[in-house]
Scaffold this motif. Structure first.
Motif, PDB file in Angstrom:
ATOM      1  N   VAL A 113       0.835  -1.183   0.000  1.00  0.00           N
ATOM      2  CA  VAL A 113       0.000   0.000   0.000  1.00  0.00           C
ATOM      3  C   VAL A 113       0.879   1.245   0.000  1.00  0.00           C
ATOM      4  N   LEU A 114       0.461   2.253  -0.753  1.00  0.00           N
ATOM      5  CA  LEU A 114       1.136   3.549  -0.805  1.00  0.00           C
ATOM      6  C   LEU A 114       0.370   4.508   0.105  1.00  0.00           C
ATOM      7  N   VAL A 115       1.076   5.179   1.024  1.00  0.00           N
ATOM      8  CA  VAL A 115       0.419   6.078   1.974  1.00  0.00           C
ATOM      9  C   VAL A 115       1.098   7.445   1.957  1.00  0.00           C
ATOM     10  N   ASP A 116       0.326   8.476   2.369  1.00  0.00           N
ATOM     11  CA  ASP A 116       0.901   9.799   2.517  1.00  0.00           C
ATOM     12  C   ASP A 116       1.409   9.974   3.948  1.00  0.00           C
ATOM     13  N   GLY A 117       1.799  11.191   4.292  1.00  0.00           N
ATOM     14  CA  GLY A 117       2.381  11.430   5.601  1.00  0.00           C
ATOM     15  C   GLY A 117       1.426  11.262   6.753  1.00  0.00           C
ATOM     16  N   TYR A 118       0.119  11.178   6.473  1.00  0.00           N
ATOM     17  CA  TYR A 118      -0.882  10.971   7.516  1.00  0.00           C
ATOM     18  C   TYR A 118      -1.421   9.543   7.497  1.00  0.00           C
ATOM     19  N   TRP A 119      -0.776   8.661   6.733  1.00  0.00           N
ATOM     20  CA  TRP A 119      -1.178   7.272   6.588  1.00  0.00           C
ATOM     21  C   TRP A 119      -2.513   7.115   5.879  1.00  0.00           C
ATOM     22  N   ASN A 120      -2.832   8.082   5.021  1.00  0.00           N
ATOM     23  CA  ASN A 120      -3.975   7.924   4.125  1.00  0.00           C
ATOM     24  C   ASN A 120      -3.529   7.152   2.889  1.00  0.00           C
ATOM     25  N   MET A 121      -4.340   6.204   2.464  1.00  0.00           N
ATOM     26  CA  MET A 121      -3.979   5.351   1.341  1.00  0.00           C
ATOM     27  C   MET A 121      -4.079   6.099   0.029  1.00  0.00           C
ATOM     28  N   LEU A 124     -15.287   2.190   6.785  1.00  0.00           N
ATOM     29  CA  LEU A 124     -13.928   2.657   7.039  1.00  0.00           C
ATOM     30  C   LEU A 124     -13.090   2.709   5.769  1.00  0.00           C
ATOM     31  N   LEU A 125     -13.656   2.230   4.676  1.00  0.00           N
ATOM     32  CA  LEU A 125     -12.924   2.195   3.406  1.00  0.00           C
ATOM     33  C   LEU A 125     -13.396   3.281   2.450  1.00  0.00           C
ATOM     34  N   THR A 126     -14.190   4.220   2.956  1.00  0.00           N
ATOM     35  CA  THR A 126     -14.596   5.370   2.156  1.00  0.00           C
ATOM     36  C   THR A 126     -13.429   6.354   2.090  1.00  0.00           C
ATOM     37  N   PRO A 127     -12.989   6.750   0.895  1.00  0.00           N
ATOM     38  CA  PRO A 127     -11.842   7.656   0.781  1.00  0.00           C
ATOM     39  C   PRO A 127     -12.061   8.968   1.508  1.00  0.00           C
ATOM     40  N   PRO A 128     -11.005   9.520   2.117  1.00  0.00           N
ATOM     41  CA  PRO A 128      -9.654   8.950   2.192  1.00  0.00           C
ATOM     42  C   PRO A 128      -9.569   7.847   3.255  1.00  0.00           C
ATOM     43  N   VAL A 129      -9.026   6.712   2.867  1.00  0.00           N
ATOM     44  CA  VAL A 129      -8.900   5.579   3.775  1.00  0.00           C
ATOM     45  C   VAL A 129      -7.618   5.746   4.583  1.00  0.00           C
ATOM     46  N   ASN A 130      -7.754   5.802   5.897  1.00  0.00           N
ATOM     47  CA  ASN A 130      -6.570   5.880   6.749  1.00  0.00           C
ATOM     48  C   ASN A 130      -6.224   4.475   7.223  1.00  0.00           C
ATOM     49  N   VAL A 131      -5.042   3.997   6.875  1.00  0.00           N
ATOM     50  CA  VAL A 131      -4.718   2.598   7.128  1.00  0.00           C
ATOM     51  C   VAL A 131      -4.508   2.321   8.621  1.00  0.00           C
ATOM     52  N   LEU A 132      -4.064   3.305   9.389  1.00  0.00           N
ATOM     53  CA  LEU A 132      -3.912   3.080  10.827  1.00  0.00           C
ATOM     54  C   LEU A 132      -5.265   3.040  11.513  1.00  0.00           C
ATOM     55  N   ARG A 133      -6.171   3.926  11.097  1.00  0.00           N
ATOM     56  CA  ARG A 133      -7.535   3.880  11.645  1.00  0.00           C
ATOM     57  C   ARG A 133      -8.183   2.539  11.301  1.00  0.00           C
ATOM     58  N   ALA A 134      -8.045   2.114  10.055  1.00  0.00           N
ATOM     59  CA  ALA A 134      -8.638   0.841   9.635  1.00  0.00           C
ATOM     60  C   ALA A 134      -8.011  -0.337  10.365  1.00  0.00           C
ATOM     61  N   SER A 135      -6.789  -0.181  10.837  1.00  0.00           N
ATOM     62  CA  SER A 135      -6.110  -1.270  11.542  1.00  0.00           C
ATOM     63  C   SER A 135      -6.597  -1.415  12.975  1.00  0.00           C
ATOM     64  N   LEU A 136      -6.813  -0.298  13.697  1.00  0.00           N
ATOM     65  CA  LEU A 136      -7.108  -0.375  15.123  1.00  0.00           C
ATOM     66  C   LEU A 136      -8.552  -0.051  15.486  1.00  0.00           C
ATOM     67  N   HIS A 137      -9.347   0.387  14.530  1.00  0.00           N
ATOM     68  CA  HIS A 137     -10.755   0.663  14.800  1.00  0.00           C
ATOM     69  C   HIS A 137     -11.457  -0.647  15.194  1.00  0.00           C
ATOM     70  N   PRO A 138     -12.409  -0.583  16.135  1.00  0.00           N
ATOM     71  CA  PRO A 138     -13.101  -1.820  16.554  1.00  0.00           C
ATOM     72  C   PRO A 138     -13.868  -2.511  15.440  1.00  0.00           C
ATOM     73  N   ARG A 139     -14.176  -1.788  14.352  1.00  0.00           N
ATOM     74  CA  ARG A 139     -14.815  -2.433  13.200  1.00  0.00           C
ATOM     75  C   ARG A 139     -13.817  -2.611  12.053  1.00  0.00           C
ATOM     76  N   GLY A 140     -12.563  -2.463  12.381  1.00  0.00           N
ATOM     77  CA  GLY A 140     -11.518  -2.616  11.378  1.00  0.00           C
ATOM     78  C   GLY A 140     -10.824  -3.957  11.487  1.00  0.00           C
ATOM     79  N   LEU A 141      -9.518  -3.933  11.346  1.00  0.00           N
ATOM     80  CA  LEU A 141      -8.729  -5.162  11.372  1.00  0.00           C
ATOM     81  C   LEU A 141      -8.554  -5.692  12.792  1.00  0.00           C
ATOM     82  N   ALA A 142      -8.676  -4.805  13.788  1.00  0.00           N
ATOM     83  CA  ALA A 142      -8.336  -5.146  15.173  1.00  0.00           C
ATOM     84  C   ALA A 142      -8.959  -6.455  15.672  1.00  0.00           C
ATOM     85  N   PRO A 143     -10.267  -6.708  15.474  1.00  0.00           N
ATOM     86  CA  PRO A 143     -10.845  -7.950  16.010  1.00  0.00           C
ATOM     87  C   PRO A 143     -10.245  -9.221  15.406  1.00  0.00           C
ATOM     88  N   HIS A 144      -9.555  -9.072  14.287  1.00  0.00           N
ATOM     89  CA  HIS A 144      -8.995 -10.240  13.602  1.00  0.00           C
ATOM     90  C   HIS A 144      -7.516 -10.445  13.913  1.00  0.00           C
TER      91      HIS A 144
END
Length: 265
Positions: free
Chosen positions: A112-120, A138-158
């Motif tokens: 994944v390519l991200v900017d300085g704020y970790w937006n994809m 959580l995948l509506t642009p701009p997608v923030n990969v850190l938010r998507a990683s730790l949000h309770p409806r993101g990657l975190a539960p997995h």
């Protein structure tokens, strides 16, 4: 700190802030830059006005990001030293094509390519391995990969070792926020820290001392284990290019590698 907040800020106060941020005394910085501590004191108090070359020298010795160097130049009364283009600008065409080639060339593994704020800013098709586990909202642009990683409806539960993985992401972001001093990163850090507290995790925790921290996922098909690298462009002279990075994921075991090759190969 954003460019908009520089208005009305003196060069001296910005210089002092960055010197203190780097935990340097005036004498320390003076020795590094071959400038007298007395002259640095005059610059910080506004008794002396720096030359353009002096601003660039001090910014280099303080290892300031290009955006902050432009802000320092503006505060000193000079034009910005570095350009800032969008990746969509014509001048960035060759760079954009090269970045896309890197992403696609990394398949069948996610990148994944991200900017300085970790937006994809871009991704290859194998990133679906991760995004398929994230709430579509959580995948509506701009997608923030850190938010998507730790949000309770993101990657975190997995994530199997969530406490350690969250500690890694938060501590990495904390270091980045300290280095860049942008308000957007501080706000993101506060947000991620809140997710940690809500999950009963300590946002100030440090990851264990490991050679590589794996990302272990409870994937619907099977347990998968990945590790990642973060690459930046060498010697960028544009603010946008100074801030972008590519995070590339690799299989940490043969089973994960075989799964990725079968699904995305």
């Amino acid at each position: 700190m954003t460019a908009a907040t520089v208005t009305g800020t003196t060069f001296g106060s910005l210089l002092r802030d960055w010197r203190q941020r780097r935990r340097l005394t005036q004498l320390d910085l003076g020795i590094q830059a071959d400038v007298s501590a007395r002259h640095l004191s005059f610059l910080e108090t506004g008794r002396s006005r720096p030359s353009r070359d002096m601003v660039l020298l001090l910014a280099e010795e303080l290892d300031m990001p290009l955006r902050a160097r432009n802000e320092l130049m503006t505060a000193a009364g000079y034009a910005a030293a570095y350009t800032e283009h969008s990746l969509d600008d014509a001048e960035m065409g060759e760079v954009q094509r090269s970045l896309k080639q890197i992403l696609e060339g990394h398949a069948p593994y996610p990148a994944v390519l991200v900017d300085g704020y970790w937006n994809m800013l871009g991704a290859n098709s194998a990133v679906a391995l991760l995004t398929d586990l994230v709430d579509p909202q959580l995948l509506t642009p701009p997608v923030n990969v850190l938010r998507a990683s730790l949000h309770p409806r993101g990657l975190a539960p997995h994530v199997i070792d969530l406490a350690e993985y969250a500690a890694h992401l938060v501590s990495r972001l904390r270091r980045q926020a300290e280095r860049s001093a942008t308000t957007g990163l501080r706000a993101l850090l506060d947000e991620l820290s809140g997710y940690c507290r809500d999950a009963g995790l300590d946002p100030a925790a440090q990851p264990r001392d490991r050679i590589v921290l794996p990302l272990r996922l409870r994937h619907p098909d099977q347990e998968l284990t990945l590790f990642s690298t973060v690459a930046v462009l060498g010697a960028p002279l544009d603010v946008t290019l100074d801030e972008i990075a590519i995070e590339s994921f690799f299989p940490a075991d043969d089973t994960t590698g075989a799964y990725l090759r079968e699904r995305f190969g």
